[in-house]
Structures are given as structure tokens and as C-alpha cells.
Write a protein that holds these residues in place. Structure first.
Motif, mmCIF file in Angstrom:
data_model
loop_
_atom_site.group_PDB
_atom_site.id
_atom_site.type_symbol
_atom_site.label_atom_id
_atom_site.label_comp_id
_atom_site.label_asym_id
_atom_site.label_seq_id
_atom_site.Cartn_x
_atom_site.Cartn_y
_atom_site.Cartn_z
ATOM 1 N N ASN A 184 0.761 -1.225 0.002
ATOM 2 C CA ASN A 184 -0.197 -0.033 -0.084
ATOM 3 C C ASN A 184 0.889 1.235 -0.166
ATOM 4 N N LEU A 185 1.939 1.207 -0.788
ATOM 5 C CA LEU A 185 2.815 2.550 -1.044
ATOM 6 C C LEU A 185 1.990 3.675 -1.000
ATOM 7 N N ILE A 186 1.022 3.904 -1.882
ATOM 8 C CA ILE A 186 0.519 5.398 -2.265
ATOM 9 C C ILE A 186 -0.199 5.569 -0.864
ATOM 10 N N PHE A 187 -1.108 4.757 -0.358
ATOM 11 C CA PHE A 187 -1.778 5.234 0.762
ATOM 12 C C PHE A 187 -1.015 5.366 1.739
ATOM 13 N N SER A 188 0.080 4.568 2.105
ATOM 14 C CA SER A 188 1.154 4.871 3.297
ATOM 15 C C SER A 188 1.909 6.312 3.071
ATOM 16 N N THR A 189 2.114 6.605 1.608
ATOM 17 C CA THR A 189 2.714 7.946 1.622
ATOM 18 C C THR A 189 1.652 9.045 1.897
ATOM 19 N N LEU A 245 1.733 9.311 5.712
ATOM 20 C CA LEU A 245 3.057 9.878 5.930
ATOM 21 C C LEU A 245 2.972 11.417 5.695
ATOM 22 N N ILE A 246 2.274 11.836 4.885
ATOM 23 C CA ILE A 246 2.357 13.147 4.464
ATOM 24 C C ILE A 246 1.480 13.950 5.584
ATOM 25 N N LEU A 247 0.225 13.321 5.705
ATOM 26 C CA LEU A 247 -0.727 13.878 6.745
ATOM 27 C C LEU A 247 -0.143 13.986 7.897
ATOM 28 N N THR A 248 0.783 12.821 8.453
ATOM 29 C CA THR A 248 1.193 12.832 9.856
ATOM 30 C C THR A 248 2.425 13.816 9.765
ATOM 31 N N LEU A 249 3.125 13.941 8.673
ATOM 32 C CA LEU A 249 4.397 14.855 8.883
ATOM 33 C C LEU A 249 3.895 16.427 9.030
ATOM 34 N N SER A 250 2.547 16.569 8.178
ATOM 35 C CA SER A 250 1.897 17.837 8.215
ATOM 36 C C SER A 250 1.459 18.099 9.853
ATOM 37 N N GLY A 251 1.010 17.160 10.384
ATOM 38 C CA GLY A 251 0.478 17.296 11.940
ATOM 39 C C GLY A 251 1.750 17.638 12.681
ATOM 40 N N ASN A 262 -10.521 3.240 8.602
ATOM 41 C CA ASN A 262 -11.050 4.230 8.142
ATOM 42 C C ASN A 262 -11.127 5.415 9.445
ATOM 43 N N GLN A 263 -11.308 4.994 10.613
ATOM 44 C CA GLN A 263 -11.285 5.724 11.635
ATOM 45 C C GLN A 263 -9.903 6.499 11.823
ATOM 46 N N GLU A 264 -8.972 5.571 11.695
ATOM 47 C CA GLU A 264 -7.512 6.162 12.268
ATOM 48 C C GLU A 264 -7.364 7.249 10.995
ATOM 49 N N PHE A 265 -7.810 6.764 9.803
ATOM 50 C CA PHE A 265 -7.357 8.039 8.839
ATOM 51 C C PHE A 265 -8.058 9.145 8.625
ATOM 52 N N LEU A 266 -9.323 9.305 9.325
ATOM 53 C CA LEU A 266 -10.000 10.463 9.884
ATOM 54 C C LEU A 266 -9.283 11.012 10.903
ATOM 55 N N ILE A 267 -8.908 10.606 11.654
ATOM 56 C CA ILE A 267 -8.051 11.259 12.701
ATOM 57 C C ILE A 267 -6.833 11.801 12.310
ATOM 58 N N ILE A 268 -6.012 11.086 11.560
ATOM 59 C CA ILE A 268 -4.818 11.704 10.686
ATOM 60 C C ILE A 268 -5.143 12.852 9.758
ATOM 61 N N LEU A 269 -6.082 12.753 8.990
ATOM 62 C CA LEU A 269 -6.749 13.812 8.228
ATOM 63 C C LEU A 269 -7.005 15.169 9.026
ATOM 64 N N LEU A 270 -7.549 14.989 10.075
ATOM 65 C CA LEU A 270 -8.031 16.044 10.832
ATOM 66 C C LEU A 270 -6.507 16.854 11.411
ATOM 67 N N PHE A 271 -5.729 15.549 12.193
ATOM 68 C CA PHE A 271 -4.495 16.123 12.576
ATOM 69 C C PHE A 271 -3.812 16.778 11.650
ATOM 70 N N GLY A 272 -3.598 16.353 10.544
ATOM 71 C CA GLY A 272 -2.975 16.791 9.312
ATOM 72 C C GLY A 272 -3.121 18.426 9.014
#
Lengths: 270, 280
Positions: free
Chosen positions: A138-143, A146-152, A233-243
């Protein structure tokens, strides 16, 4: 707008020139990554019986380490750079120029993020060839994660920069403490399952934990039990908001702190 | 004409020591960090180990290392690493700070022998390292529920005290590198991890290949670390008996400070002839 881009470019160039004047820093940052990886993996082998091999633990440690390196870099380069400008006596002068403050903050981390990115790639290649295959799924999704986490983490960096304006010399100490606190609480080198319940409760309150969990789980192809904290999906939502929210909030805090120290007249004081 | 007596030299050494203590008292968080950091360092391999091996971790660790007490093993390693690392940080940063503040040249103009100034810094570092070691070790034992009163505490203490002397020799060597190359942060960063790796903070040096093991064994902190662990956890000494290992450390006590001081003075002399010690 064009002026902002130009001043950002000029500041990045200045950072690059400054870094190039201290070449040993470049070399050692590469070497340190390899040494830490070797230490972590050698320590892990002591707990494994001769007959057991489980590459996913290398993956957990290495992918966690990538985020740890970025977090550490963000805390040090944004926050501590502000402190360094204070020490050099150039912070007030910088504020007298009409250059964008945002560009000034971002430029501090841009060069070093690129450098850390190269370090991470080298670390992954090193582990891949020395200790065996690492899962890259899942390289694209992981990237994206990563970008959202970095933004956070940039947001953390801005908050820390704000904090630095108040803390002054103690900022160094705070950066040190924070990076190790996050290392344990966000389970960067080990799975969340080994954390005691009381610590896990605190971990779940930190959005970065979900970034760490989802980043390595997706790269490992979601083995059984991963992600550990919440469904994808829940983790992704949290990361999206975090980012999205954290950088804005961090920058807001920084501007507030900056306004306060400018009003107090303590901007250049250390 | 100033007369340099033993008393005046000791006074100068005490003044340097006091200056460092005063600076530390203004930044108490540094000291707190010395105590907290080893706990985080020890937690990392302990938690990773639990994740890797689950319930069989003690058995596996016993098979691979010789003791089932992996928690104490890591806590001791992390604390000794901090002692060694701190001696480099304190000494290297003292020099670098003096350079950056512009006070190093003035210090060189003071009518006092360099060894007295270095002695004062070493005295401060020793005291700070020892106090933080005991506090961090006690706190680590409390958090990880390890019995601190096990094994030969006296012998372990002896290894720690004797082991500190060559470590300060190493810090002189380090100081000379900082003087020459200026980049203290980078040098100290890499140095502390190389040292942690070579002294085996999380693993015995027996896991190394032969060449790396040889390098680790000519490195004094490795003997200190192994000595303290063997005394407290009943592991094997490198040479079979504690007094033989201690004898090796004593030999390092003579070689390292002399070598370190010699290199420091030589580099300092060449720098004074060229760009001067204050340049950074």
C-alpha cells in the motif's frame, strides 16, 4: 505572493549554506541512523529464540523510526532554530524585515526534511539488505498517511516554536524530553500492545499515535491485529484532521506568542 | 609576583567547579533530563523485547545473554551509557560554549594551568554524573520493579568509580576534536551513539563479529559496563575474575587520561599558533 515565494527561497538557500558549512553534521546524521538501527535490532535478537525469525518486528521498529526521525527533526529544526536566532542576536533583525514569518518558519524545516527523507530511504535500504526483506505494501496510501502525519508534526513544531519564545534556554531540554515522551507514548519502536493499559490510554489521546499505527500497518499490509488502535477508516479520519488542524493551530499559537514577546520587548532576549 | 601554590591551584579548580554548578542551578531541567532519559532508553528495548518474544522472553534472554533479568540488564546499560555520554556532552559543550560566548580565549589568558581548569570541569562532570546515575538507577529500579540490592554492589561501585577515570581521558580526546573541528553537536551526537554501540548498552559485546568485538574491548566503557553488569547480575567477566577485569580498567586509567591530555595539549598548541582558540 511572489515576494513570499522569493523570501522562502532565499531563506531555504541561507539554511542550505549554513548546513553546508558544517559538513560533519551531514555525515554524522547518516551514521547515527545506522547505529541506532543496529542497536535496536541487536537488542531485539536477544529476545528471539534461535529458531524464531519474525521480520515484521524489524518493520515495526524501522517504520516507527522513520516517523520518530521526522518528529525529532521538526521539533529541533523549527523550535530550536528560533532559539538559535535569539542566541545569535539575529531574531529581532529578522523581524524588522518585511519577509513572511510563515516562510521563515517553513524554510527552517524544508531543507532538513529533505535530508531526513534521504536518511530514511538509506535506513530502509540498509535494513532491507542487511537484515532481510521489509514489507512494502500500500505504498500510495502509506505515503498519504506519512504526508498527513508530517503535516501534523509540523503543527507540533509550530507549537514548540511558540513555546520556545517563552521558554528560551529550556527549549533545548523540552525538545529532548518531548521526543522521548512521544517515542514511548506513540509506540514508535514497538507495537502498542506491549504498553501498559494506563500508558495506552494516554497514547490513544495523541493523534500522532494513530499516524504511527496506520503508517506501519498499511506498509506491512495489515497483518492480523493491525492497525492496533482503531479500524483503518477511523484512524485515517483522525490523521486527516490532525494533518489539517494542527499546523493551523500551531501557527496561530506561534503568532500569538510572537505578538506577546514583541509587545513585552523580550523577542531578542535570552 | 603571583605565587602558584597547591592551595591556589585547588582554589582555581574549585572556582571552575562552582561556576559550572551555578550554571546548572539556573537550568535545573538539564539535571532532570539526566535522570529521566535513561528510563526512556531502557524502556525501548524492554518493550520491544516483550513484543517480540511475549512470555518466552525471559527464557530466550537467559539463553542468549546468561541472565533472565533483562529489565535490570537494560536499566544498568542505559544508566551507564548516560554516565559516559554525559561526560562527553558536558566536556565538549563546555568547550564549545566557551568558544561561542567568546570566553575561551580569556580563560586561556588567566594565569592558571590548563590542567587545573580541565580538572574543575572534570570534577563537576563526575559529581553530576554520579548523582544523576544513582537517582536515575533508583528511579529506574522503582519504575521497572527491579531489586537494586542484588549481586556484589561493592564490586559494581568499584567498577563504576574506576571506569570513570578513563572516560574522562576519552572526554579530553573529544575536547581536542571539538577544538579542531568546532562542530561539537555533531561530534557528540555521533560519539555518544558509537560509544553506546561499542559498550553494548542493550546487548553483550559477544554478539559482535571478531573485529568489532576487538574494537569494543579496547574501549574502556565496555569493561566498566560489563564489570557492573557482571557484579550485579552474576554474568561472566571478560577475563573470568572480577579483579582481572578491574586490573584492565586500572591500566586504562593510566593510559587514557595521559593520551587524552597529550592529544588535547598538542591540538590546542597547533590551534593557538594558527587561527586561535576563540574562532568558531
Amino acid at each position: 505572493m511572489f515576494e513570499d515565494v522569493e523570501s522562502f527561497y532565499a531563506m531555504c538557500k541561507k539554511q542550505l549554506i549554513y548546513m553546508a558549512r558544517y559538513p560533519i553534521n551531514f555525515i554524522t546524521s547518516f551514521a547515527i541512523v545506522f547505529i541506532i538501527i543496529l542497536m535496536v535490532i541487536l537488542a531485539t535478537t536477544l529476545f528471539i529464540g534461535k529458531e524464531e525469525t519474525n521480520y515484521s518486528f524489524n518493520a515495526i521498529a524501522i517504520y516507527g523510526m522513520i516517523l520518530f526521525m521526522f518528529l525529532s527533526d521538526t521539533l529541533w529544526t523549527i523550535g530550536y532554530n528560533i532559539r538559535w536566532e535569539q542566541v545569535q542576536g539575529t531574531l529581532e533583525a529578522l523581524y524588522l524585515t518585511p519577509a513572511s514569518k510563515f516562510a521563515s518558519l517553513i524554510s527552517r524545516v524544508t531543507i532538513s526534511i529533505v535530508w531526513t527523507g534521504l536518511n530514511c530511504i538509506a535506513a530502509v535500504i540498509f535494513v532491507y539488505y542487511v537484515f532481510g526483506a521489509l514489507p512494502f505494501k500500500n505504498l500510495i496510501f502509506s505515503t498519504i498517511v506519512l504526508i498527513l502525519t508530517l503535516s501534523g508534526t509540523f503543527g507540533f513544531g509550530f507549537c514548540f516554536a511558540a513555546f520556545t519564545l517563552y521558554l528560551k534556554e529550556s527549549a533545548n531540554l523540552a525538545a529532548n524530553v518531548l521526543q522521548f515522551v512521544f517515542m514511548i507514548l506513540c509506540a514508535m519502536f514497538f507495537p502498542f500492545s506491549v504498553l501498559p493499559d494506563s500508558v495506552l490510554k494516554i497514547s490513544k489521546l495523541i493523534p500522532l499515535s494513530y499516524g504511527v499505527d496506520l503508517f506501519r500497518s498499511s506498509l506491512m499490509g495489515y497483518p492480523e491485529g493491525f492497525p492496533e488502535l482503531l479500524p483503518v477508516n477511523q484512524e485515517f479520519l483522525i490523521i486527516l484532521l490532525f494533518g489539517i488542524i494542527t499546523p493551523a493551530l500551531g501557527y496561530l499559537l506561534y503568532r500569538k506568542a510572537e505578538k506577546k514577546v514583541r509587545t513585552d520587548g523580550s523577542l531578542g532576549m535570552y | 609576583m603571583t605565587e602558584f601554590t597547591l592551595r591556589s591551584n585547588l582554589d582555581a579548580m574549585y572556582t571552575v567547579f562552582l561556576a559550572r554548578v551555578r550554571i546548572l542551578s539556573r537550568y535545573r531541567g538539564w539535571f532532570l533530563m539526566d535522570i529521566i532519559l535513561p528510563i526512556f532508553l531502557a524502556a525501548m528495548p524492554i518493550l520491544l523485547g516483550r513484543a517480540v518474544a511475549g512470555t518466552s522472553m525471559e527464557g530466550n534472554f537467559l539463553k542468549n545473554v546468561g541472565t533472565a533479568n533483562y529489565v535490570a540488564y537494560m536499566v544498568i546499560g542505559a544508566n551507564l551509557f548516560m554516565v559516559v555520554s554525559n561526560s562527553l556532552w558536558h566536556f565538549g559543550f563546555w568547550l564549545r560554549n566557551e568558544m561561542q560566548m567568546g570566553t575561551l580565549e580569556s580563560l586561556y589568558l588567566a594565569p592558571v594551568n590548563k590542567i587545573i581548569i580541565l580538572g574543575g570541569v572534570a570534577m563537576y562532570t563526575t559529581l553530576r554524573s554520579l548523582i544523576s546515575f544513582f537517582l536515575a538507577f533508583t528511579l529506574g529500579c522503582f519504575i521497572f520493579r527491579v531489586n537494586p540490592f542484588q549481586g556484589d554492589i561493592g564490586i559494581a561501585f568499584l567498577f563504576l568509580l574506576v571506569g570513570l577515570i578513563p572516560v574522562y581521558g576519552l572526554s579530553f580526546l573529544y575536547g581536542s576534536l571539538v577544538l579542531k573541528l568546532k562542530e561539537a553537536e555533531a561530534l557528540i551526537n555521533i560519539g555518544q551513539w558509537v560509544i553506546g554501540f561499542l559498550m553494548g548498552i542493550f546487548f553483550p559485546v559477544t554478539v559482535f563479529p571478531r573485529i568489532l568485538r576487538f574494537i569494543a574491548e579496547i574501549f574502556p566503557p565496555t569493561w566498566m559496563n560489563n564489570g557492573v553488569r557482571s557484579a550485579l547480575l552474576g554474568l561472566n567477566y571478560f577475563l573470568g575474575e572480577w579483579y582481572l577485569d578491574l586490573a584492565v580498567l586500572w591500566a586504562f586509567c593510566i593510559i587514557m587520561p595521559l593520551a587524552g591530555y597529550y592529544v588535547f595539549i598538542s591540538i590546542e598548541k597547533s590551534i593557538k599558533k594558527n587561527e586561535g582558540v576563540g574562532k568558531f
